[in-house]
Design a protein around this motif. Structure first.
Motif, PDB file in Angstrom:
ATOM      1  N   MET A   1       0.804  -1.147  -0.025  1.00 57.86           N
ATOM      2  CA  MET A   1       0.027  -0.149   0.088  1.00 57.86           C
ATOM      3  C   MET A   1       0.877   1.381   0.163  1.00 57.86           C
ATOM      4  SD  MET A   1      -2.623   1.210   2.561  1.00 57.86           S
ATOM      5  CE  MET A   1      -4.318   0.713   2.210  1.00 57.86           C
ATOM      6  N   LYS A   2       0.539   2.143  -0.819  1.00 62.74           N
ATOM      7  CA  LYS A   2       1.255   3.398  -0.959  1.00 62.74           C
ATOM      8  C   LYS A   2       0.796   4.467   0.323  1.00 62.74           C
ATOM      9  CE  LYS A   2       2.365   2.905  -5.772  1.00 62.74           C
ATOM     10  NZ  LYS A   2       1.966   3.446  -7.082  1.00 62.74           N
ATOM     11  N   PRO A   4       2.063   4.539   3.696  1.00 62.76           N
ATOM     12  CA  PRO A   4       1.708   3.844   5.029  1.00 62.76           C
ATOM     13  C   PRO A   4       1.748   5.015   6.299  1.00 62.76           C
ATOM     14  CG  PRO A   4       4.047   3.584   4.234  1.00 62.76           C
ATOM     15  CD  PRO A   4       3.414   4.115   3.173  1.00 62.76           C
ATOM     16  N   TRP A   5       2.088   6.109   5.843  1.00 62.76           N
ATOM     17  CA  TRP A   5       1.891   7.216   6.820  1.00 62.76           C
ATOM     18  C   TRP A   5       0.370   7.454   7.137  1.00 62.76           C
ATOM     19  CZ3 TRP A   5      -0.793  11.705   6.109  1.00 62.76           C
ATOM     20  CH2 TRP A   5      -1.154  12.061   4.729  1.00 62.76           C
ATOM     21  N   ARG A   6      -0.540   7.263   6.149  1.00 66.83           N
ATOM     22  CA  ARG A   6      -1.936   7.248   6.337  1.00 66.83           C
ATOM     23  C   ARG A   6      -2.542   6.439   7.346  1.00 66.83           C
ATOM     24  NH1 ARG A   6      -5.102  10.708   2.561  1.00 66.83           N
ATOM     25  NH2 ARG A   6      -3.611  11.831   1.404  1.00 66.83           N
ATOM     26  N   VAL A   7      -2.035   5.056   6.965  1.00 66.42           N
ATOM     27  CA  VAL A   7      -2.332   3.869   8.031  1.00 66.42           C
ATOM     28  C   VAL A   7      -1.921   4.245   9.343  1.00 66.42           C
ATOM     29  CG1 VAL A   7      -2.057   1.529   8.185  1.00 66.42           C
ATOM     30  CG2 VAL A   7      -2.382   2.287   5.820  1.00 66.42           C
TER      31      VAL A   7
ATOM     32  N   GLY B 148      -2.362   5.866  -4.618  1.00 63.82           N
ATOM     33  CA  GLY B 148      -1.814   6.730  -3.799  1.00 63.82           C
ATOM     34  C   GLY B 148      -2.630   7.924  -3.710  1.00 63.82           C
ATOM     35  N   PHE B 190      -9.601   7.710   3.491  1.00 64.20           N
ATOM     36  CA  PHE B 190      -8.451   8.508   3.832  1.00 64.20           C
ATOM     37  C   PHE B 190      -7.350   7.868   3.592  1.00 64.20           C
ATOM     38  CE2 PHE B 190      -5.197   9.098   7.304  1.00 64.20           C
ATOM     39  CZ  PHE B 190      -4.966  10.675   7.101  1.00 64.20           C
ATOM     40  N   ALA B 191      -7.279   6.269   3.926  1.00 62.95           N
ATOM     41  CA  ALA B 191      -6.287   5.433   3.761  1.00 62.95           C
ATOM     42  C   ALA B 191      -6.047   5.345   1.962  1.00 62.95           C
ATOM     43  CB  ALA B 191      -6.588   4.054   4.161  1.00 62.95           C
ATOM     44  N   MET B 308      -3.743  -2.652  11.873  1.00 63.63           N
ATOM     45  CA  MET B 308      -3.082  -1.760  10.774  1.00 63.63           C
ATOM     46  C   MET B 308      -1.664  -2.180  10.600  1.00 63.63           C
ATOM     47  SD  MET B 308      -5.446   0.172  11.015  1.00 63.63           S
ATOM     48  CE  MET B 308      -5.108   1.862  10.558  1.00 63.63           C
ATOM     49  N   ALA B 311      -2.495  -4.073   7.524  1.00 59.52           N
ATOM     50  CA  ALA B 311      -2.780  -3.024   6.035  1.00 59.52           C
ATOM     51  C   ALA B 311      -1.241  -2.680   5.746  1.00 59.52           C
ATOM     52  CB  ALA B 311      -3.404  -1.934   6.780  1.00 59.52           C
ATOM     53  N   VAL B 312      -0.274  -2.734   6.411  1.00 62.82           N
ATOM     54  CA  VAL B 312       0.792  -2.049   5.961  1.00 62.82           C
ATOM     55  C   VAL B 312       1.730  -3.226   5.062  1.00 62.82           C
ATOM     56  CG1 VAL B 312       3.226  -1.180   6.310  1.00 62.82           C
ATOM     57  CG2 VAL B 312       1.171  -0.458   7.663  1.00 62.82           C
ATOM     58  N   THR B 317      -3.336  -4.738  -2.107  1.00 62.05           N
ATOM     59  CA  THR B 317      -4.244  -3.446  -1.702  1.00 62.05           C
ATOM     60  C   THR B 317      -5.401  -3.874  -1.184  1.00 62.05           C
ATOM     61  OG1 THR B 317      -4.557  -2.750  -4.224  1.00 62.05           O
ATOM     62  CG2 THR B 317      -2.653  -1.761  -2.661  1.00 62.05           C
ATOM     63  N   SER B 320      -5.027  -5.147   2.016  1.00 67.10           N
ATOM     64  CA  SER B 320      -4.793  -3.970   3.037  1.00 67.10           C
ATOM     65  C   SER B 320      -5.963  -3.010   3.445  1.00 67.10           C
ATOM     66  CB  SER B 320      -3.954  -3.086   2.120  1.00 67.10           C
ATOM     67  OG  SER B 320      -2.739  -2.909   2.628  1.00 67.10           O
ATOM     68  N   VAL B 324      -7.810  -2.241   7.127  1.00 63.09           N
ATOM     69  CA  VAL B 324      -8.255  -0.721   7.457  1.00 63.09           C
ATOM     70  C   VAL B 324      -9.781  -0.615   7.601  1.00 63.09           C
ATOM     71  CG1 VAL B 324      -8.281   1.491   6.724  1.00 63.09           C
ATOM     72  CG2 VAL B 324      -6.252   0.334   6.325  1.00 63.09           C
TER      73      VAL B 324
END
Lengths: 647, 387
Positions: A1-2, A4-7, B148, B190-191, B308, B311-312, B317, B320, B324
């Motif tokens: 996932m692009k 990761p700061w959002r997560v 993104g 948001f994610a 979480m 998710a990372v 995705t 992921s 989330v």
């Protein structure tokens, strides 16, 4: 996932929410925990109180005068009935008790939610058993032995025993529960806290619906204490029968067909009596007739009967609440003052045996020179008298002269000397007897007169000051003098016992479990007047001569007394009552105060018959019956008969 | 060849690939076990008082937990790729069931039409599985569209995916569940990389939507009563606040260590309403005290942390976004439910995941957690697959 700061931001946010919850949890469970614990405890406990049996009232010999009897009653405790089943409980209970469901529902509503009340009295044991076996159909309904007040002697002693009733708003504010009964009058009221006992308490743990989950603890009720009176119920019964006879005697003599109501000034309305122990102020008997049976406050009474009772004010104890002009009985007070202070008529030799000629009237002048004529009750006078014979024959003139002597003494005697003697003997103030609603009466003097005049109360003349005439009236127990029968008896007891003014009492004490007095109500001395032995000897003798002497005003009334009449003394009185409003004269107040035995007085008997006429004719024979009972026993009492018309 | 290669995956490698998330698994099991105990303590005294067996409700909960655990394990093994293909169907079936519940087939309880009777003793609450369906649908959409950043068109589609079931649920009415959908959608968007402008638009849109609900008197009376009672904290016990007040008293009186299991007078004596379901946390707070309450919140924190993390590290995705979505679902449920029992938030009727008594909710949560767990288990690429 692009990104990761959002997560990470979301993770921090989510965990932040949990932190908020944890902080709140901390504040509830650590900072405010105690408060919440109290709250939790409060709402989980149901307190049901069980009434304590009220204490008994027994007479001096242990005869029961007021007690309690358990009656099997159906008691509803709405707190224990889940709301959703209440209607069905009402329906079932109505069928069981045989009353309309609507009435029962109304009763539920009248008592309010959470109330505890009795829906049926005195059910039989089969019904009680049925209810006990079907508790699941009748939640919150119980059969309980509810204490019911009983008064085995009925009307005897009703006025001083008093009665009980529902508490007033003020009582409830003071902490009495609305379901309790409190004393409303008499000993029931005065000794309410001793009689009440401690109600028991049953603590249940309940759930939110009010269902009982279990018993937390149970405290049985503590019955109230037993009150022992100084009253002798046998004397009491005799006093009441004598008073009833006396009242009938008065009606027969003056107004046989009248209806005894307050509004008819010519109709003998009531007879009041007190029998006092002269040695310690104990009340042996006390009554006013007509009276009432306190049971009516338990069982109820029809409104007609109730109104009739109210019409004659039977609920008042006139022995302590009735205030009357004492008339000639009051001469004994002036007599004692004269003996002790040496005050005798101007024209007589200045001793108590100094001769004075008592004419039918007294002519004299006031200081302002105005000529006055005062007439004795006996128009042709009493002839030569001294202090002693003046008392025996009740010569007004002699005692007027005593009053004038004080009035004219120009400072030799205090102007209020005679009133002070009256006050020392207990007049004009409460005796402090252990009964409620006592009246204090009145001994008038210049200060009182001026005060009333200034206030414009209408009780005194509007013009002119306190006069010699007022003092003269006071000395013979007329004018504004007002006394209760109890005060008069108390004063006579003091005079004949050597000067000790005992505080009257009706209660000897509270009995302990062993039947002995545990908390005594000891006699109290109000005043100790050092009377000369000569004074005491003479008053006893002179009172004896009122009954036994040739000129005695009560001689005729005591002719049928029987053996031992020489041990009886007394004084008659006939009080004039002028109604200022319409000037129509009431029938006089008939008085007699008896003392027995005169050699060593044990009893003082004060009798007053309101609108009874002559003391010698009506009151003395009434007292005679009581004195016969006291001295000779029940067999010695002879039928009532009129005495001679005398003051 | 790839298929054959797949069969040749070594035993060790395979075990490596399928290693479960022990943290997640233990948290799930401990919470579920605690839930059984709490449901038992909250229902037994009342049942016994009514003359029934004390463990009737608890036994049901045990069955739910067993079913839920199986669902969790099975869904953990589901390949998310296959799931992705099935997502449109799942979403449509879910919508259909939400429509069905509004027809006369739906069962009305306490003024709300939320259940479908399936046999004599089993009811299905379609709004619960709908939560999973929406998460899956959003995850599929965002996994396809997100690089993104997110185009406005994708945001609109996402909103559309959420609004459809939300409106149906609102008709039931079930305000709490509707809010869950909104929260999940915002979190997932948001994610997925929404711009600040898009986020701003979402916030404004939800405010306008909420105001509109009130404005057109679309809220049921009881919902308004709950909300206004919450705002007017001074209102007396008789009011709608009674529930929360009793709940607060229960938790507060628990203190640091609690009153002990079965000594929770408030919950055991049923002063607290819905004590086994929506207000189960009061049973924890009263009987186990701050220690117990903090443990429960801590276990939820562990689950959220693991999700979480999933998710990372997830391989794709789609997985992921599922993680989330499930994390936000659980976080929102916990926050709203526990906040409600402590008077932080109004009463909305959201159950506490894994603890509240109730079959549909438990199984749904197990399913959601299992699917997210699957993303963890399948985080390593298949042999030959590119990361």
């Amino acid at each position: 996932m692009k990104g990761p700061w959002r997560v990470a931001v979301l993770a921090v946010f989510f965990l932040g929410l949990l932190v908020v919850l944890t902080l709140r949890l901390w504040s509830l469970q650590l900072t405010e925990a105690a408060e919440y614990q109290d709250q939790a405890d409060r709402q989980q406990i149901l307190l049901v109180s069980t009434p304590a049996p009220r204490g008994d009232i027994v007479d001096v010999n242990g005869v029961l005068m007021a007690g309690t009897r358990p009656a099997l009653s159906v008691v509803v405790n709405r707190k224990l009935i889940p709301v959703e089943v209440e209607e069905s409980v009402i329906q079932r209970l109505a069928v069981f008790l045989g009353i309309p469901a609507a009435d029962l529902r109304q009763e539920f509503e009248d008592h309010g939610s959470g109330a505890r009340f009795t829906v049926a009295d005195e059910i039989d044991s089969a019904d009680a058993l049925f209810l006990a076996e079907h508790t699941e159909d009748f939640p919150g309904v119980a059969v309980e032995p509810v204490p019911v007040r009983i008064y085995p002697l009925g009307v005897t002693g009703g006025q001083f025993i008093g009665y009980i009733g529902r508490p007033t708003e003020a009582d409830i504010e003071a902490g009495v529960r609305s379901t309790d009964r409190v004393g409303k009058a008499g000993v029931e009221r005065e000794y309410d806290s001793e009689l009440q006992g401690e109600p028991g308490a049953v603590k249940y743990r309940i759930d939110a619906q009010g269902n009982i989950l279990g018993l937390v603890n149970e405290q049985s009720p503590q019955p109230g204490g037993t009150i022992q009176l100084t009253i002798d119920s046998a004397v009491q019964a005799q006093l009441e029968s004598a008073l009833a006879d006396g009242l009938q005697l008065a009606r027969n003599a003056y107004n046989p067909t009248c209806r005894p109501v307050q509004e008819d000034p010519k109709c003998p309305i009531r007879a009041v009596g007190v029998v006092l122990d002269a040695k310690d102020g104990s009340v042996v008997a006390m009554a006013s007739v007509p009276g009432y049976d306190p049971t009516i406050f338990v069982d109820g009474v029809s409104s007609d009967e109730w109104n009739e009772l109210l019409e004659t004010a039977v609920f008042n104890n006139f022995a302590i609440q009735g205030i009357y002009a004492p008339a000639s009985t009051f001469k004994a007070i002036a007599y004692v003052a004269a003996m002790e202070e040496g005050i005798f008529p101007e024209t007589a030799v200045q001793t108590d045996t100094g001769q004075y000629f008592c004419e039918g009237l007294l002519e004299f002048r006031f200081q302002d020179g105005s000529p006055q004529v005062y007439r004795d009750w006996k128009a042709d006078g009493h002839g030569p008298v001294d202090l002693h014979t003046a008392l025996q024959s009740s010569c007004d003139v002699y005692f007027w002269e005593v009053a004038l002597k004080v009035w004219r003494s120009s400072g030799q005697y205090d102007e209020a000397l005679l009133q002070d003697w009256a006050r020392k003997l207990g007049f004009g103030v409460d005796t402090g007897i252990d009964l409620p609603f006592e009246q204090s009466g009145l001994i008038p003097d210049r200060a009182w007169f001026d005060e009333q005049q200034a206030e414009g109360s209408g009780r005194v003349r509007a013009e002119g000051g306190w006069s010699g005439g007022d003092l003269m009236n006071t000395v013979i127990g007329q004018g504004d003098v007002l006394v209760t029968p109890l005060q008069l008896a108390t004063a006579y007891a003091a005079i004949v016992n050597g000067g000790t003014v005992w505080q009257p009492r009706v209660v000897a004490g509270v009995l302990g479990a062993d039947g002995e007095i545990a908390i005594p109500n000891d006699p109290v001395i109000l005043n100790d007047i050092p009377l000369a032995q000569r004074t005491v000897d003479f008053i006893r003798q002179d009172l004896q001569l009122v009954v036994n002497g040739p000129a005695g005003t009560a001689r005729a009334a005591f002719e049928s007394f029987g053996p031992g009449v020489e041990q009886i003394g007394g004084k008659t009185g006939t009080g004039e009552v002028i109604k200022s409003a319409d000037a129509s004269k009431e029938v006089d107040t008939a008085w007699f105060v008896g003392v027995a035995p005169v050699s060593d007085p044990e009893y003082v008997v004060a009798i007053v018959i309101e609108r009874g006429g002559s003391g010698g004719r009506i009151a003395a024979p009434t007292a005679r019956q009581v004195l016969q009972f006291l001295m000779l026993g029940e067999e010695g009492v002879t039928d009532i008969a009129e005495g001679a018309e005398a003051d | 060849m790839a298929v054959t290669a797949g069969h040749r995956v070594g035993r060790l490698e395979r075990r490596e690939r399928l290693r479960p998330d022990i943290f997640l698994l233990v948290s799930f099991l401990v919470l579920s076990a605690l839930g059984i105990l709490m449901v038992y303590t909250a229902t037994a005294p009342r049942l016994i008082a009514q003359g029934e067996a004390g463990d009737v409700v608890m036994r049901k909960q045990v069955v739910f937990v067993i079913i839920g655990t199986v669902v969790f394990l099975v869904s953990s093994l589901v390949d998310t790729r296959k799931l992705r293909a099935a997502t449109p169907l799942i979403y449509l079936v879910s919508l259909a069931s939400l429509i069905l519940v509004l027809t006369p087939l739906g069962d009305v309880r306490a003024g709300a039409q939320r259940w479908i009777e399936l046999g004599a003793s089993f009811q299905l609450q379609p709004s619960e599985p709908a939560k999973v369906a929406v998460i899956l649908a959003l995850a599929a959409l965002l996994a396809r569209d997100s690089d993104g950043t997110l185009h406005w068109r994708s945001v609109a589609r996402a909103i559309g995916l959420v609004v459809l079931p939300a409106v149906l649920i609102f008709r039931q009415p079930d305000l709490g569940t509707m809010l869950v959908f909104g929260f999940i959608a915002v979190a997932m968007l948001f994610a997925a990389g929404t711009s600040f402008r898009q986020m701003g638009f979402l916030v404004v849109a939800s405010i306008v939507g909420t105001v509109a609900l009130f404005q057109f008197k679309a809220l049921k009376v009881y919902q308004l009563t709950r909300l206004t009672a919450f705002l007017d904290q001074s209102s007396s016990l008789e009011n709608a606040n009674y529930n929360q007040f009793q709940s607060e008293v229960a938790i507060g009186s628990g203190g640091f260590l609690g009153k002990g299991v079965f000594n929770g007078t408030q919950t055991n004596l049923s002063f607290v309403p819905a004590q086994a379901t929506d207000f189960i946390f009061t049973a924890v707070g009263e009987q186990l005290g701050f220690i117990g309450g903090a443990l429960v919140l801590g276990l939820f924190a562990v689950i959220i942390w693991r999700l979480m993390l999933t998710a990372v590290v997830a391989h794709d995705t789609f997985g992921s976004f599922i993680a989330v979505g499930v994390a936000s679902l659980i976080a929102f449920h916990v926050f709203v439910n526990v906040g409600m029992t402590m008077s932080l938030l109004p009463v909305t009727g959201l159950p506490l995941p894994f603890l509240s008594n109730g079959g549909t909710a438990f199984v749904t949560m197990s399913l959601a957690l299992g699917l997210a767990h699957s993303a963890w288990i399948h985080r390593a690429p298949l042999p030959g697959e590119r990361r």
